[in-house]
Every structure is written in structure tokens, then in C-alpha cells.
Design an enzyme around this catalytic site. Structure first.
Site, mmCIF file in Angstrom:
data_model
loop_
_atom_site.group_PDB
_atom_site.id
_atom_site.type_symbol
_atom_site.label_atom_id
_atom_site.label_comp_id
_atom_site.label_asym_id
_atom_site.label_seq_id
_atom_site.Cartn_x
_atom_site.Cartn_y
_atom_site.Cartn_z
ATOM 1 N N LYS A 49 0.839 -1.202 0.000
ATOM 2 C CA LYS A 49 0.000 0.000 0.000
ATOM 3 C C LYS A 49 0.873 1.251 0.000
ATOM 4 C CE LYS A 49 -3.830 -2.299 2.328
ATOM 5 N NZ LYS A 49 -4.473 -2.659 3.588
ATOM 6 N N GLN A 93 -4.423 -1.376 9.863
ATOM 7 C CA GLN A 93 -4.368 -2.707 9.242
ATOM 8 C C GLN A 93 -4.932 -3.749 10.206
ATOM 9 O OE1 GLN A 93 -3.311 -3.304 6.041
ATOM 10 N NE2 GLN A 93 -3.943 -5.428 6.329
ATOM 11 N N ASP A 116 -10.728 3.316 4.633
ATOM 12 C CA ASP A 116 -11.158 1.939 4.380
ATOM 13 C C ASP A 116 -12.682 1.824 4.306
ATOM 14 O OD1 ASP A 116 -9.382 -0.089 3.875
ATOM 15 O OD2 ASP A 116 -8.825 -0.403 5.959
#
Ligand code: NDP
Length: 283
Positions: A49, A93, A116
Site C-alpha cells: 500500500k 491494518q 477503508d
């Protein structure tokens, strides 16, 4: 033989478009990723990412925190990023260590910075058909893949195997909002193969290699494989028995090179949109 839906090609196009757009701005969008502990898979995802974000012209920072961090200290870290005007997108994460309450952590992120799209406000807005600040990346990537291939969603029966908060549920809302008839299956679903065989669009997000067999798939169906299963030989395998199913499906996504690259492209797209919103640029 099914038409291959190449997520890799579309994601490259999307990322390139974002890179060009970013060149127009004085400031760069900034994405901060928090990783807790040293889960090897998470470390690979996070570095990918960061790398793609930087290639696209974003500022990207990874905050690595000890596995033993307390809930309170992790929340404090998020609060700092929430307050920081130079941070546009925050991603924590997952999975997080067992002693951390993941829902409370996600809820701590400002919805306007929740790149997200996992915050209850963003999921809730999606569920009731309002525009969220950000839509979960993998489901959004799947919709883009369908749209790019001119696959009509309205009126189709979409069957999703998997009801996670990051894939199955948000995807069900996206498909429902586009007038599909949606069935969401899970580990307690009875007659799973029969349900799958009724699908015009079949999505597997289970995490079991080659779980979906060709007998479960309707002739000509659109088959989307979200699964990423790393085998002993390090090879990546999806949740669909690709070799057999591709002979029967109308369209199919490969693993790797299907849904996976779209997830990262959508992450960058979300970061850019949040950056524009926060800086009152044309969205
Ligand atoms: P979860 O483990 O959170 O969810 C798995 C789902 O599959 C659950 O709803 C579970 O049911 C269901 N399930 C498990 N076993 C069966 C079974 N025998 N029959 C029917 N349903 C079953 O997984 P995620 O949604 O996080 O991820 C799914 C897969 O997608 C993984 O391989 C993951 O690596 C991959 N992934 C890929 C991404 C990408 O970018 N391509 C992004 C995110 C995930 P129940 O709820 O009842 O337990």
C-alpha cells in the site's frame, strides 16, 4: 471459455489517472497506515500500500506499533492523526492483536478520514443508500470491475459467499443499491451449492482455496473470486476452482491479478477523494 476480468489492467489505469490528477495539486494527499505487531501477511499488504501510494505521488507514512500496545494508547495515536490537518486518510491494518477491540478502534477514526470505509457511519450510510465518505475498497473494486466490463447489475441475482464486515456485507449493500437481488451466504447456509447455482453473479469471499466447484456455477455466470490463499509453495490461490469454473462461467476474475489489485487502486481513490473533500477541491 469465460472472459477473463483483468483487475490488474483496470487498476493500473485507475492508478495512472490518479497520479496525473495529483500532479495538479500544490499539496499531496497523505495516507497514514497503522500496523500493530508483526503479522507477516499484514506487513506485506502494508508495504504494498505504501509503495503504490508513493508511486502515485501521495505522501505515505506507516506507523509501526508494538504488539503489546494498549487499547488506550492505540486510540490516542488515532486521535493525534484525526487532529492532524495534513493527514487525509487513516487506515488501521487488521487483524489487530486479540486484546484490542477492533470495532472501538475503527470507530475512533474520524469518518471523514476513514479511508477503508469501515466506520459504522460510513457502513451505515452505504446501507441506507446515502453516499459515505469512503466505500470499503474491495467491494468498491468489484463494482468497478463489473462496470468496466459493461456487466449489468440491475435485476441480476447476486450470491455472495461470506458475510464479513469488510467484503460480504458492504458488497451486498452496493449490489442491492444497484437493484440486484442479493443472497448472502455463510458457514451456516444450507444447500450452499444449490443457492450458488442460481447466481447470475457469484462472489466468493470465504478464504478456502478452490472452495467453489464448477457444479455450483450456472452456465454463463459472472464469477468473482475475492479469496487470497497462500499455499505452501508460496503460490496464491483463490476461493474458486478456477481451471474448472472458467470452462463454464461467462466471466471470471483470476487470482492473482483480479480483485486484489483493485483493492489498492480503490484505497488510493478513496484517499484522493477524502483529500479533495478536506481541502474543498472539486470532488
Ligand atoms: P472472513 O474470514 O472474515 O469471512 C469469511 C466468510 O466466509 C464468513 O462469513 C464465513 O461464514 C464464510 N465461510 C467460511 N467457511 C464457509 C463455508 N464452509 N461455507 C460457507 N461460508 C463459509 O474473511 P474476509 O471476508 O476477510 O476474507 C475472505 C477472503 O477474501 C480471504 O481469503 C481473504 O484473504 C480475501 N480478501 C481479499 C481481499 C482482496 O483484496 N482481494 C480483501 C479482503 C479479503 P461465517 O460468517 O458464518 O463464519
Amino acid at each position: 471459455m469465460a472472459v477473463l476480468i483483468k483487475g490488474k489492467d483496470l487498476s493500473t489505469k485507475i492508478v495512472e489517472k490518479i497520479r496525473h490528477e495529483v500532479l495538479n495539486y500544490d499539496k499531496k494527499p497523505t495516507l497514514v497506515v497503522i500496523i500493530v505487531g508483526n503479522n507477516p501477511a499484514s506487513q506485506i499488504y502494508v508495504s504494498k500500500k505504501k509503495h503504490t501510494a508513493e508511486l502515485t505521488g501521495f505522501n505515505s507514512r506507516v506507523i509501526e506499533l508494538e504488539e503489546s500496545i494498549s487499547q488506550k494508547d492505540l486510540e490516542k495515536q488515532i486521535e493525534i492523526l484525526n487532529q492532524d490537518k495534513n493527514v487525509n486518510g487513516i487506515l488501521v491494518q487488521i487483524p489487530l492483536p486479540k486484546h484490542i477491540n477492533t470495532y472501538n478502534i475503527i470507530e475512533k477514526i474520524l469518518p471523514e478520514k476513514d479511508v477503508d470505509g469501515f466506520h459504522p457511519i460510513n457502513i451505515g450510510r452505504l446501507a441506507i443508500g446515502l453516499k459515505p465518505y469512503a466505500v470499503s475498497c474491495t467491494p468498491q473494486g468489484i463494482i468497478k470491475l463489473l462496470e468496466e466490463n459493461n456487466i449489468e447489475i440491475e435485476g441480476k441475482h447476486a450470491v455472495i459467499i461470506g458475510r464479513s464486515n469488510i467484503v460480504g456485507k458492504p458488497l451486498s449493500y452496493l449490489l442491492l443499491n444497484r437493484n440486484a437481488t442479493v443472497t448472502v451466504c455463510h458457514s451456516k447456509t444450507k444447500n450452499l451449492s444449490d443457492v450458488c447455482s442460481q447466481a447470475d453473479i457469484l462472489v466468493a469471499a470465504v478464504g478456502i482455496p478452490k472452495f467453489v466447484k464448477s457444479e455450483w456455477v450456472k452456465e454463463g455466470a459472472i464469477v468473482i473470486d475475492v479469496g487470497i490463499n497462500r499455499m505452501e509453495n508460496n503460490k496464491l490461490i483463490g476461493d474458486i476452482d478456477f481451471e474448472e469454473v472458467e470452462k463454464k462461467a461467462g466471466y471470471i476474475t483470476p487470482v492473482p491479478g483480479g480483485v486484489g489489485p483493485m483493492t489498492i487502486a480503490m484505497l488510493l481513490s478513496n484517499t484522493l477523494e477524502l483529500f479533495k473533500l478536506q481541502n474543498k477541491l472539486e470532488a
